[in-house]
Design an enzyme around this catalytic site. Structure first.
Site, PDB file in Angstrom:
ATOM      1  N   ARG A   1      -3.091  36.141 -37.658  1.00 35.84           N
ATOM      2  CA  ARG A   1      -1.933  36.340 -36.768  1.00 35.84           C
ATOM      3  C   ARG A   1      -0.734  36.745 -37.638  1.00 35.84           C
ATOM      4  O   ARG A   1      -0.554  36.220 -38.730  1.00 35.84           O
ATOM      5  CB  ARG A   1      -1.610  35.068 -35.966  1.00 35.84           C
ATOM      6  CG  ARG A   1      -2.757  34.692 -35.009  1.00 35.84           C
ATOM      7  CD  ARG A   1      -2.313  33.685 -33.960  1.00 35.84           C
ATOM      8  NE  ARG A   1      -1.412  34.291 -32.995  1.00 35.84           N
ATOM      9  CZ  ARG A   1      -0.692  33.578 -32.116  1.00 35.84           C
ATOM     10  NH1 ARG A   1      -0.753  32.258 -32.125  1.00 35.84           N
ATOM     11  NH2 ARG A   1       0.095  34.183 -31.257  1.00 35.84           N
TER      12      ARG A   1
ATOM     13  N   LYS B   1       8.142  32.285 -29.362  1.00 37.31           N
ATOM     14  CA  LYS B   1       7.353  32.719 -28.205  1.00 37.31           C
ATOM     15  C   LYS B   1       8.152  33.640 -27.291  1.00 37.31           C
ATOM     16  O   LYS B   1       9.324  33.386 -27.020  1.00 37.31           O
ATOM     17  CB  LYS B   1       6.905  31.470 -27.433  1.00 37.31           C
ATOM     18  CG  LYS B   1       6.107  31.720 -26.175  1.00 37.31           C
ATOM     19  CD  LYS B   1       4.878  32.580 -26.377  1.00 37.31           C
ATOM     20  CE  LYS B   1       3.942  32.051 -27.437  1.00 37.31           C
ATOM     21  NZ  LYS B   1       2.940  33.072 -27.850  1.00 37.31           N
TER      22      LYS B   1
ATOM     23  N   ASP C   1       8.736  30.562 -34.889  1.00 36.13           N
ATOM     24  CA  ASP C   1       7.576  31.038 -35.642  1.00 36.13           C
ATOM     25  C   ASP C   1       7.981  31.631 -36.981  1.00 36.13           C
ATOM     26  O   ASP C   1       7.191  31.660 -37.924  1.00 36.13           O
ATOM     27  CB  ASP C   1       6.786  32.045 -34.821  1.00 36.13           C
ATOM     28  CG  ASP C   1       6.046  31.336 -33.697  1.00 36.13           C
ATOM     29  OD1 ASP C   1       6.652  31.119 -32.641  1.00 36.13           O
ATOM     30  OD2 ASP C   1       4.884  30.943 -33.903  1.00 36.13           O
TER      31      ASP C   1
END
Lengths: 364, 364
Positions: free
Chosen positions: B96, B260, B249
């Protein structure tokens, strides 16, 4: 799935012994299923369960619901007939609280019904009431179709080649008698040859954007991009959105606008990003009895729409939920309101009164 | 469903021949299913498929992934061992792109592994590399747990009785090694006796808020209200929200924060309504190589997450979709960043550098 481009959300089929045929919108996009409604209880249920939805469409459906209700009713006196009419109108009035078109249509049906019933020559046994009510419901349906086209003509000038236009919920043929309000504007611009991209929010909890708007846009060959509601701000930031265009369920005298929940957030985000924000609605969506948005009741719907959408469990059982079906966008965040008579801009009590006061279409 | 209050998203079970046990978060809230990961491919798959998610948790999972990968690897020379280590780190790095904790954890594991492998006394046949890597992964896990508690202590002072606090996505025990970041702040305030209401956005497309956050809050007896993402602005308008608290993040050197998708919109809405907006994250979530948010890559995920969530078809087949997994909130919309060393406020390059430069916890 094949279907005609002139998708009809609702239509009366047959004469006075006919029925109301609707698209069951809860089954789209997987299935285009038509449902026949033969009595007023079925019409009410279809409105409550959102088989038929969209402010103009539920107004028209309720009008036909009065026809069906009075066709069922048995009465031997004018007083009985009036009591039935009142019961039926009440039954339909209490189906959903926010969209004003419902109340306007029912008032009109009630007025026509009452006028006939209280006329000196009213004959309760002749049952000539139903044809008169049917004619009025048909007139409301026809008028809504005409309003849609006129709104589309007024608004289409706003749409330019290469634009990214964000829309919310569904405001197309499925939400009206034909063609739509905000989506109608886009259909017209597309028919006039302009090419643009429509960003359709999915519109939780019931996904009218994902299920219905993408369906209608694709049917007409308009470039469409689906997004989750919460991605709208980020797309604005990236410069992909040049215009926001939504419908309305009720517009107060000062321009405060009730529409599908999420509209308020989109208007605030448009404001932050300096993006024009337009509402498209017929003048029948105005409620001059509401001086501002605080007077508009907001429907709270079942928590299950949020926690178990279409049967899929996405939250623990029994969790508390806020599920307002609508919100109120303040007039000062609305660039203009596109009506069949012209674009109200700036949006304020004075310009709205002037628009509603004008008798002829397009403010001539 | 019964379970301990100390829900663990991930934990190493056993000694060097053990395995990584995770909660399969795609099954919540219906089922609390633990999964055993025995090799690096399984770890990668669990990260890609979001069985394990949350920036701190995927960093820790990747660290254990290196242990498992090197345990599988067969090598007879230091050069072979290093090649394996590089391959494994690369495999996990590409799982990711947005959360920086993943890269920080992998860098640390790589450094330890390389140091051991390139030491003059390295014996490829003794296989004493795995215990050293396991010790480092355990240290990262323990450190993350300690960071969570320290963040919670720093932030809990912001939470007052009677507040409505809006949070987005999931930032609790499930997103970290233990306790959480933004949710950890709320857990701590609750443990300290304060009573408040948490408004949890559902967080489309994968419903981490609806599925995971409500689950964790309820487990701790904290009053919770679930809402669709698009209702957040309207709740702010009604005065129900007094604070917005989210995780991160990756945070750029100037304070721009990747989190998000939807966080950007919430920050804009908080700004419009004058509501404080806080980010809670360990200092390991900062990326000083990114001078601002434009340097942070945003993961685009499958359109199917939007159109067929958990197998439910909500849009026509093949419709185009924008599905960014994250967005970037500009620093100027962030009131403060709650770290384990204290609250960075105002959020700007200078204050961030000062916080990261301080050596001891809590900026002493």
């Amino acid at each position: 799935m094949k279907f005609n481009r002139t998708l009809r959300a609702l239509e009366w089929v047959g004469a006075r012994d006919g029925f109301l045929r609707i698209v069951d919108q809860t089954r789209l996009p997987q299935e285009l299923r038509f449902v026949q409604l033969h009595d007023v209880e079925e019409v009410r249920e279809a409105i409550v369960s959102l088989k038929i939805r969209g402010a103009p469409a539920i107004g028209v459906a309720a009008a036909f619901g009065v026809v069906l209700g009075m066709r069922q009713a048995r009465y031997h006196t004018a007083a009985d007939a009036l009591a039935h009419l009142e019961r039926i109108v009440h039954l339909l009035r209490t189906s959903r609280p926010t969209a004003v078109n419902l109340f306007h249509a029912l008032e009109r049906m009630y007025r026509v019904g009452k006028e006939a019933i209280t006329a000196p020559d009213f004959n309760p046994l002749a049952n000539d009431l139903v044809p008169r009510l049917l004619a009025e419901a048909q007139a409301i349906w026809e008028e809504d179709r005409r309003l849609c086209r006129a709104i589309a003509e007024q608004g289409a000038v706003l749409i330019q080649d290469g634009m990214g236009i964000l829309t919310h919920c569904n405001t197309g043929a499925l939400a009206t008698s034909d063609y739509g309000t905000a989506l109608g504007v886009l259909f017209m611009a597309h028919e006039q040859g302009r090419r643009f991209t429509v960003y359709a929010t999915e519109t939780r909890p019931l996904w009218q954007g994902a299920r219905l708007t993408t369906f209608e846009l694709r049917l007409r060959g308009i470039e469409t991009v689906l997004l989750c509601d919460n991605a709208a701000g980020w797309l604005m930031r990236q410069g992909k959105i040049h215009l926001v265009l939504v419908g309305a369920d009720r517009i107060a005298a000062n321009g405060d606008t009730a529409n599908k929940v999420g509209t308020y957030s989109l208007a605030a985000l448009a404001q932050v990003h300096g993006i024009p924000f337009y509402v498209a609605a017929p003048t029948t969506s105005f409620d001059l009895n509401a001086s501002d948005g605080t007077a508009i009741p907001i429907e709270q719907r079942s928590p299950l729409e949020v926690t178990k959408p279409f049967g899929l469990t996405i939250a623990p059982d029994g969790i508390a939920v806020e599920n307002p079906a609508f919100d109120i966008t303040p007039a000062q965040w609305i660039t203009g309101i596109i009506t069949e008579r012209g674009i109200v801009q700036p949006v304020e009590a004075r310009t709205i009164a002037a628009c509603l006061g004008s008798q002829s279409p397009r403010g001539e």
